[in-house]
Scaffold this active site. Structure first.
Site, PDB file in Angstrom:
ATOM      1  N   CYS A   1     -25.653  72.475  24.153  1.00  9.61           N
ATOM      2  CA  CYS A   1     -26.455  71.582  23.321  1.00  9.61           C
ATOM      3  C   CYS A   1     -27.302  72.440  22.392  1.00  9.61           C
ATOM      4  O   CYS A   1     -28.067  73.290  22.865  1.00  9.61           O
ATOM      5  CB  CYS A   1     -27.356  70.739  24.223  1.00  9.61           C
ATOM      6  SG  CYS A   1     -28.563  69.729  23.350  1.00  9.61           S
TER       7      CYS A   1
ATOM      8  N   CYS B   1     -24.558  70.543  16.286  1.00  8.85           N
ATOM      9  CA  CYS B   1     -24.854  69.649  17.410  1.00  8.85           C
ATOM     10  C   CYS B   1     -23.515  69.475  18.100  1.00  8.85           C
ATOM     11  O   CYS B   1     -22.498  69.216  17.431  1.00  8.85           O
ATOM     12  CB  CYS B   1     -25.376  68.303  16.921  1.00  8.85           C
ATOM     13  SG  CYS B   1     -25.464  67.051  18.228  1.00  8.85           S
TER      14      CYS B   1
HETATM   15  N1  DGL Z   1     -25.626  67.453  21.819  1.00  6.45           N
HETATM   16  C1  DGL Z   1     -26.955  67.777  21.411  1.00  6.45           C
HETATM   17  C2  DGL Z   1     -26.988  68.964  20.455  1.00  6.45           C
HETATM   18  O1  DGL Z   1     -26.082  69.770  20.454  1.00  6.45           O
HETATM   19  C3  DGL Z   1     -27.930  66.747  20.932  1.00  6.45           C
HETATM   20  C4  DGL Z   1     -27.770  65.310  21.069  1.00  6.45           C
HETATM   21  C5  DGL Z   1     -29.098  64.632  21.298  1.00  6.45           C
HETATM   22  O2  DGL Z   1     -29.817  64.301  20.325  1.00  6.45           O
HETATM   23  O3  DGL Z   1     -29.421  64.456  22.486  1.00  6.45           O
HETATM   24  O4  DGL Z   1     -27.905  69.146  19.710  1.00  6.45           O
END
Ligand code: DGL
Length: 272
Positions: free
Chosen positions: A84, A198
């Site tokens: 993430c 993301c």
């Molecule tokens: N998957 C997450 C990232 O890579 C973020 C998603 C969220 O806002 O929770 O930033």
């Protein structure tokens, strides 16, 4: 970087823990599967905290550090990956300082984007929290000096990816909005490379490609993360004797996600 304890390094069933706020980390899991097909994986989604991108730095850091602490104690992974960008750009250093397990983070792919752009104009799509991080400023200064990096926060793409993996259709306006958010900034029409900063966004890359139209390539960090995990676990035995499983921090479990999870080799889910 702290070493995992000797028993997790030599135990072929010791898992790799992949952590995200939701389904985004599955884009990283897909690359880990290609590189380390025999690695047992536990996929952890803090869906009770989703979305991270609209939270404050303090909230994200507290959730990530607290949950990863509890999860590494319970699951004894040989390595944990924060799959993430939001959590990594905010909390990676802090988590590395306190956990006794190697931690791999997710870094916006600005360096490889700077190497391939021909126009010298790079777009970056991330969550609102990621695009404002000093971590991104530092990557830009280090690797994209002399290029133009245009950032846009596209939180609704997280929602679109979550919906897609549940078999629901996402509003096409979401992708058009994300493309416009970059294109309408000065020099935006010259963007030829878009960093998907993301982990949710590669899951909707086809939809984004249609919204941007021809002449734009996309880049994300998943393959680099898989290579880093392979490097750090080099020489360790792996035995993936049964299908992997996922844990979710918020219940009830959503049955509509089961087919997508099965596509990534995850046949079982539990509440953490
Ligand atoms: N998957 C997450 C990232 O890579 C973020 C998603 C969220 O806002 O929770 O930033």
């Amino acid at each position: 970087m702290k070493a995992a304890s000797r028993d997790t390094e030599s135990d072929p069933r010791a898992p790799i823990l992949l952590f995200d706020s939701g389904v985004g980390g599955l884009s990283v899991l897909a690359e880990v599967r290609k590189t380390l097909p025999r690695a047992p994986v536990i996929y952890a989604a803090d869906n009770a905290g989703l979305p991270y991108g609209t939270k404050s730095e303090a909230e994200v850091a507290a959730r990530v550090a607290g949950l990863l602490g509890r999860m590494t104690e319970r699951f004894r992974p040989r390595l944990a990956c924060i799959a993430c960008n939001t959590a990594s750009t905010i909390a990676l250093g802090m988590v590395r300082d306190v956990l006794h397990v190697p931690i791999v983070g997710t870094v916006p792919a600005i360096k490889p984007a700077a190497a391939i752009t021909e126009t010298g104009v790079i777009g970056l799509l991330g969550t609102a929290a990621t695009v404002r991080q000093a971590y991104v400023d530092n990557l830009e200064a280090e690797f994209a000096a002399g290029k133009r990096l245009i950032r846009h926060a596209a939180p609704r793409l997280v929602e679109a990816a979550e919906a897609k993996l549940r078999g629901q259709s996402a509003d096409p306006a979401i992708f058009a909005e994300a493309a416009r958010g970059l294109r309408e900034q000065p020099d935006g029409e010259r963007i030829d490379t878009v960093v998907l900063a993301c982990t949710h966004f590669p899951l909707v890359q086809d939809e984004l490609a249609s919204a941007f139209g021809p002449g734009v390539g996309f880049i994300d960090g998943a393959a680099g993360i898989a290579r880093r995990i392979a490097f750090l676990t080099q020489g360790q035995p792996f035995a993936r004797s049964h299908s992997d499983y996922a844990v979710f921090t918020g219940g009830p479990l959503d049955p509509s996600l089961a087919p997508a999870l099965a596509g990534y080799g995850i046949e079982r889910a539990e509440i953490f």
